[in-house]
Design a protein around this motif. Structure first.
Motif, PDB file in Angstrom:
ATOM      1  N   THR A 258       0.833  -1.205   0.000  1.00  0.00           N
ATOM      2  CA  THR A 258       0.000   0.000   0.000  1.00  0.00           C
ATOM      3  C   THR A 258       0.867   1.254   0.000  1.00  0.00           C
ATOM      4  O   THR A 258       0.672   2.167  -0.804  1.00  0.00           O
ATOM      5  CB  THR A 258      -0.907   0.018   1.251  1.00  0.00           C
ATOM      6  N   ILE A 259       1.833   1.280   0.899  1.00  0.00           N
ATOM      7  CA  ILE A 259       2.688   2.461   1.020  1.00  0.00           C
ATOM      8  C   ILE A 259       3.466   2.675  -0.274  1.00  0.00           C
ATOM      9  O   ILE A 259       3.489   3.766  -0.849  1.00  0.00           O
ATOM     10  CB  ILE A 259       3.694   2.308   2.183  1.00  0.00           C
ATOM     11  N   TRP A 260       4.109   1.617  -0.742  1.00  0.00           N
ATOM     12  CA  TRP A 260       4.985   1.736  -1.912  1.00  0.00           C
ATOM     13  C   TRP A 260       4.216   2.191  -3.145  1.00  0.00           C
ATOM     14  O   TRP A 260       4.605   3.135  -3.838  1.00  0.00           O
ATOM     15  CB  TRP A 260       5.693   0.403  -2.181  1.00  0.00           C
ATOM     16  N   GLU A 261       3.077   1.527  -3.421  1.00  0.00           N
ATOM     17  CA  GLU A 261       2.317   1.868  -4.630  1.00  0.00           C
ATOM     18  C   GLU A 261       1.778   3.291  -4.554  1.00  0.00           C
ATOM     19  O   GLU A 261       1.853   4.048  -5.516  1.00  0.00           O
ATOM     20  CB  GLU A 261       1.187   0.863  -4.834  1.00  0.00           C
ATOM     21  N   ASN A 262       1.231   3.638  -3.397  1.00  0.00           N
ATOM     22  CA  ASN A 262       0.651   4.977  -3.266  1.00  0.00           C
ATOM     23  C   ASN A 262       1.706   6.067  -3.350  1.00  0.00           C
ATOM     24  O   ASN A 262       1.488   7.108  -3.985  1.00  0.00           O
ATOM     25  CB  ASN A 262      -0.112   5.101  -1.939  1.00  0.00           C
ATOM     26  N   CYS A 263       2.835   5.850  -2.719  1.00  0.00           N
ATOM     27  CA  CYS A 263       3.870   6.889  -2.752  1.00  0.00           C
ATOM     28  C   CYS A 263       4.505   7.005  -4.130  1.00  0.00           C
ATOM     29  O   CYS A 263       4.824   8.117  -4.579  1.00  0.00           O
ATOM     30  CB  CYS A 263       4.924   6.631  -1.671  1.00  0.00           C
ATOM     31  N   CYS A 264       4.688   5.892  -4.818  1.00  0.00           N
ATOM     32  CA  CYS A 264       5.255   5.968  -6.175  1.00  0.00           C
ATOM     33  C   CYS A 264       4.290   6.615  -7.153  1.00  0.00           C
ATOM     34  O   CYS A 264       4.711   7.253  -8.117  1.00  0.00           O
ATOM     35  CB  CYS A 264       5.651   4.565  -6.670  1.00  0.00           C
TER      36      CYS A 264
END
Lengths: 347, 341
Positions: A258-264
Motif C-alpha cells: 500500500t505504502i509503496w504503490e501509493n507513494c510511487c
C-alpha cells in the motif's frame, strides 16, 4: 527530592530535561532517575520521520494547540544555534494535498509562510485539487534523543534500563514524584481504555533529490491513512498507515505494498529509490493527551504522579509544550511540599 | 540534401541540449558532438544548475522570458516523471533575500517559478541582516547527472560524441555541412570573440544533507543551493579573470559568507572547491553566420555566451539554435537545387 521518570521516548526525555533545567537550582537535593525498557533507537519516537505538524483540526482543544506552538517556537529559537545539527533539527518546506477545499488548520500562523497552492503547483500532484504550502521543522529523534540523553547525563541524571511493572515499584523507594511518560503502554501501569495503539508502518528509502515533505489527506479515511513522503537528513520516509487498535509491531507485506504503490504514484521518481529499512510502530492514540497530576494512595504508600502520555501522531510536534506543562505541575507539587517556590515564568 | 551532417562543438549543458534539440527536430540529420571536455570537466559541472535567470542587458526581456519559460516547462515535466532522479532534476524551495529593497520587486521570471511571493516578517527574522525577501520554488539541474542523462538520450538517438579539440571551425568544413558553436568560454579563442569574457566563479560543494532550501543573497554573490548529494556554496564574480585554480582565501570568504546566512553550515563536511569561468557576454550570441574560403561555404550557428544563466535558458536557446539549423539546411537545399538547374 527524588524524581523518577518512566519512559525514554521524546516525551520522557524532554520532560525530564525541562524539569531538571527549571528546578535543579531551586531544589538542591533534586535527584532524577529515568527508567525505560526501550531506549533510542528502539522507541516509538525513533520511528517517526520527525516532522512538526499537528493534525488538521484541534477539535477546539486550545491547550494542545498552545503546546504545539510553544514547541515550534522553542525549536525555531534553536535553529541558529550550533546545537541544531546535533539535535537533528532543520527547516523543511512542503505540501499538504487534498481532493477538496478544506478550512485552514489551527497551526497556519504557527508555521512560516503558510499559503494555498497555486494551480501550477497542483499540476505536480494529479488527483489533488487543493492544498497548502508552508515551512515547518524536522526534529529527527535518532539525533534528538541521544542529544537529550547527553544533556541529562551531563546533569547527573541516572538512567536505568528496566521495565517498570508498577508505580509502587519506583515510588516505594522514596521517590517523591513519578513522571509517567510511558506512551502506548501506559495501560500496563494503570488501565486506560481511552489509550489505543494507532499502528503505523513506514518504508525508509534513499531519495536525496526529494527536498519537500508531501502529505496527502483523505478526509473520509482519516489522518495518516493517505500517502506521505517526508525527506530526512539521510533517508526519506514513506508512510500512510494508521490502524486503530492494532498492537502488531511486525511489518506487514500488505501495508508495504500500500505504502509503496501509493507513494510511487504520488512521486514517480521514487520508483528508482533504494529501500533501506522498514519499520512499524504504535502511535499512543488518545482523544486528548493525558497531562495531569494524580495522587496515588495504596495503603501506606502515596505517590505524586504526573501523567504525560497519549500524544498519538503528534508527540514530537507537542513535546516541549507538554514538557513545560508537566514542569508547571511539578512546580505545584513542590509548592505543596513547601520545598521551594515555583520559578519565575520564563519567556 | 540527403542527410545533413551537423557538428556541435561543445559538450556542456548548451552543447548537449542543442545537439538533442537538433536530433529531435531534424530526423534526417546526422549529429555529432565534438568537445575537448565532457562531463565532469565542463563549466556546467561546476555550476549549481539552479533555475534563476540572469538578465542579459542586450537581449529583449520577452525573449529571455520565453527561453526561461521553455526551459522551466521542459525540466518541470522531467522532474515529475520517473526519470527525475537519473536526470538530476529536482524541485527546491527557498528564499532570495536583500539587504536593501531591490529596485525591481517583481523580476521578469516571477510568474514562471512556483509560488513566488514576498517573504513574511516571520520568515525574514531568520535573516537579521536582510530587510526584504522573496520566497519561491524552482528547479535545479544537478551535474554531472543531467549532462550524463543528456548524453544517454543523445546516444539513444544515434548521435556520436568524440573528444576532440577543435582549433578553428573551418577545420570541420570538409567533414560536416553545418557547424553549431556551443563552445562557451572556448569561443573566445575558437572564433576570436572579444565581446566574450570570463566571469570567474569559485564554489564549494559540501556535504550538508539537512539543508533543504536554497538561500540566495539578491546581490548574486552569496548563495546556498542544495543538490541531490551536495550543497553548492558560492561564490564569486570576478570579471576577466581566467584562473581555474582554487584560491584558499576565497574559500574561507565564501564559507564565512554562507555561514552568516545559514549558521548550521558550520557543520558542513567534506568541502570540495571548484572553479568555473562563466562565458559572459552582453547578450547570448544566438545567430547564423556563413564562413567562406575559396568559394566554399560553411554555415555556422552560434549558441554561446550564456554567462551566469546557462542552465536557466539552455533549452530555450537550444530550440532556437535548432530552428536556425533548420534554416541553414533549407538554405543549403535551396542552393543545391539551384545548382542542379
Amino acid at each position: 527530592m527524588r524524581v523518577a521518570v518512566i519512559g525514554a521516548g521524546v516525551i520522557g526525555l524532554s520532560t525530564a530535561l525541562c524539569i531538571h533545567e527549571q528546578y535543579h537550582g531551586l531544589v538542591p537535593s533534586l535527584e532524577m532517575e529515568v527508567y525505560a525498557d526501550r531506549c533510542t533507537p528502539h522507541t516509538t519516537s525513533d520511528g517517526a520521520a520527525g516532522l512538526w505538524q499537528p493534525y488538521l483540526s484541534d477539535h477546539g482543544n486550545l491547550r494542545e494547540t498552545l503546546w504545539n506552538k510553544e514547541t515550534f517556537d522553542y525549536l525555531l529559537g534553536h535553529l541558529g544555534s550550533p546545537a541544531a545539527k546535533e539535535m537533528g533539527l532543520f527547516l523543511i518546506s512542503g505540501y499538504n494535498l487534498f481532493t477538496q477545499p478544506v478550512p485552514d488548520p489551527s497551526w497556519k500562523n504557527i508555521v512560516l509562510g503558510f499559503r494555498n497552492l497555486t494551480p501550477k503547483e497542483l499540476e505536480l500532484f494529479p488527483g489533488y485539487s487543493y492544498g497548502w504550502f508552508n515551512t515547518a521543522l524536522m526534529l529527527e529523534c535518532r539525533s534528538y534523543l541521544p542529544w537529550l540523553t547527553n544533556k541529562l547525563t551531563q546533569r547527573g541524571v541516572k538512567f536505568f534500563h528496566k521495565k517498570v511493572e508498577s508505580f509502587q515499584e519506583v515510588s516505594g523507594d522514596g521517590m517523591d514524584v513519578v513522571i509517567n511518560c510511558t506512551g502506548v503502554r501506559a495501560g500496563e501501569l494503570q488501565p486506560d481504555p481511552e489509550l489505543q495503539p494507532g499502528r503505523g508502518q513506514v518504508i525508509k528509502v534513499l531519495a536525496p533529490w526529494v527536498k519537500h515533505f508531501i502529505i496527502t489527506h483523505d478526509i473520509e479515511s482519516g489522518i495518516y491513512k493517505s500517502p506521505y513522503v517526508i525527506p530526512g537528513s539521510e533517508f526519506t520516509v514513506l508512510g500512510g498507515i494508521y490502524q486503530h487498535g492494532n498492537w502488531n509491531e511486525e511489518n506487514s507485506a500488505q501495508d508495504h505494498k500500500t505504502i509503496w504503490e501509493n507513494c510511487c504514484r504520488l512521486l514517480p521518481a521514487l520508483q528508482k529509490a533504494k529501500i533501506v529499512e522498514e519499520w512499524s510502530g504504535l502511535r499512543p492514540a488518545r482523544r486528548w493527551v493525558r497531562l495531569e497530576r494524580e495522587t496515588l494512595r495504596h495503603g501506606h504508600f502515596q505517590a505524586e504522579v504526573i501523567h504525560n502520555y497519549g500524544h498519538g501522531g503528534f508527540g514530537i510536534t507537542s513535546h516541549w509544550g507538554c514538557a513545560m506543562a508537566a514542569a508547571r505541575l511539578f512546580g505545584s507539587i513542590l509548592q505543596e511540599k513547601k520545598l521551594g517556590s515555583p520559578p519565575q515564568p520564563r519567556l | 540534401m540527403a542527410a545533413p551532417k551537423v557538428a556541435v562543438v561543445g559538450a556542456g549543458v548548451v552543447g548537449l541540449s542543442t545537439a538533442l534539440c537538433i536530433a529531435e527536430t531534424c530526423h534526417s540529420c546526422s549529429v555529432t558532438v565534438l568537445s575537448d571536455q565532457f562531463s565532469p570537466n565542463t563549466t556546467s559541472d561546476v555550476a549549481a544548475g539552479i533555475l534563476i535567470p540572469h538578465t542579459y542587458p542586450g537581449t529583449p526581456i520577452h525573449v529571455q522570458k520565453q527561453w526561461f519559460k521553455e526551459t522551466f516547462t521542459y525540466l518541470f515535466a522531467i522532474s515529475n516523471s520517473a526519470e527525475a532522479s537519473e536526470a538530476g532534476i529536482h524541485l527546491v524551495s527557498g528564499w532570495q533575500v536583500f539587504k536593501n529593497t531591490p529596485k525591481e520587486e517583481l523580476p521578469f521570471w516571477s510568474d514562471v517559478v512556483l509560488g513566488f511571493r514576498p517573504m513574511s516578517e516571520a520568515e525574514l527574522q531568520k535573516f537579521p541582516q536582510h530587510r526584504f525577501g522573496q520566497a519561491f520554488a524552482t528547479l535545479k539541474c544537478d551535474c554531472p547527472p543531467y549532462l550524463l542523462w543528456l548524453e544517454k538520450r543523445l546516444k539513444a538517438t544515434g548521435v556520436q560524441m568524440y573528444t576532440r579539440k577543435v582549433a578553428d571551425l573551418w577545420e570541420l568544413h570538409s567533414e560536416y555541412n553545418i557547424v553549431v558553436n556551443c563552445a562557451g568560454i572556448g569561443a573566445h579563442q575558437l572564433v576570436g570573440d572579444e565581446k566574450l569574457f570570463p566571469v570567474r566563479g569559485q564554489v564549494l560543494k559540501v556535504h550538508a544533507p539537512w539543508m533543504k532550501h536554497f538561500i540566495r543573497d539578491g546581490d548574486g554573490l552569496t548563495y546556498i543551493y542544495p543538490g541531490i548529494h551536495r550543497v553548492t556554496l558560492g561564490g564569486t564574480r570576478e570579471k576577466e579573470i581566467w584562473s581555474l585554480s582554487p584560491d584558499s582565501g576565497t574559500t574561507k570568504d565564501i564559507f564565512d559568507r554562507c555561514c552568516s546566512l545559514e549558521p548550521s553550515l558550520r557543520g558542513a563536511q567534506d568541502i570540495k572547491v571548484k572553479v568555473g569561468l562563466r562565458p559572459s557576454r552582453w547578450c547570448v550570441r544566438l545567430q547564423r553566420e556563413v564562413l567562406s574560403q575559396g568559394g566554399v561555404k560553411l554555415p555556422v550557428v552560434h549558441n554561446y555566451g550564456h554567462g551566469a544563466g546557462g542552465f536557466s535558458v539552455h533549452r530555450g536557446t537550444a530550440k532556437e539554435a535548432a530552428r536556425l539549423v533548420g534554416e541553414c539546411i533549407a538554405a543549403l537545399q535551396g542552393s543545391s537545387s539551384r545548382a542542379k538547374l
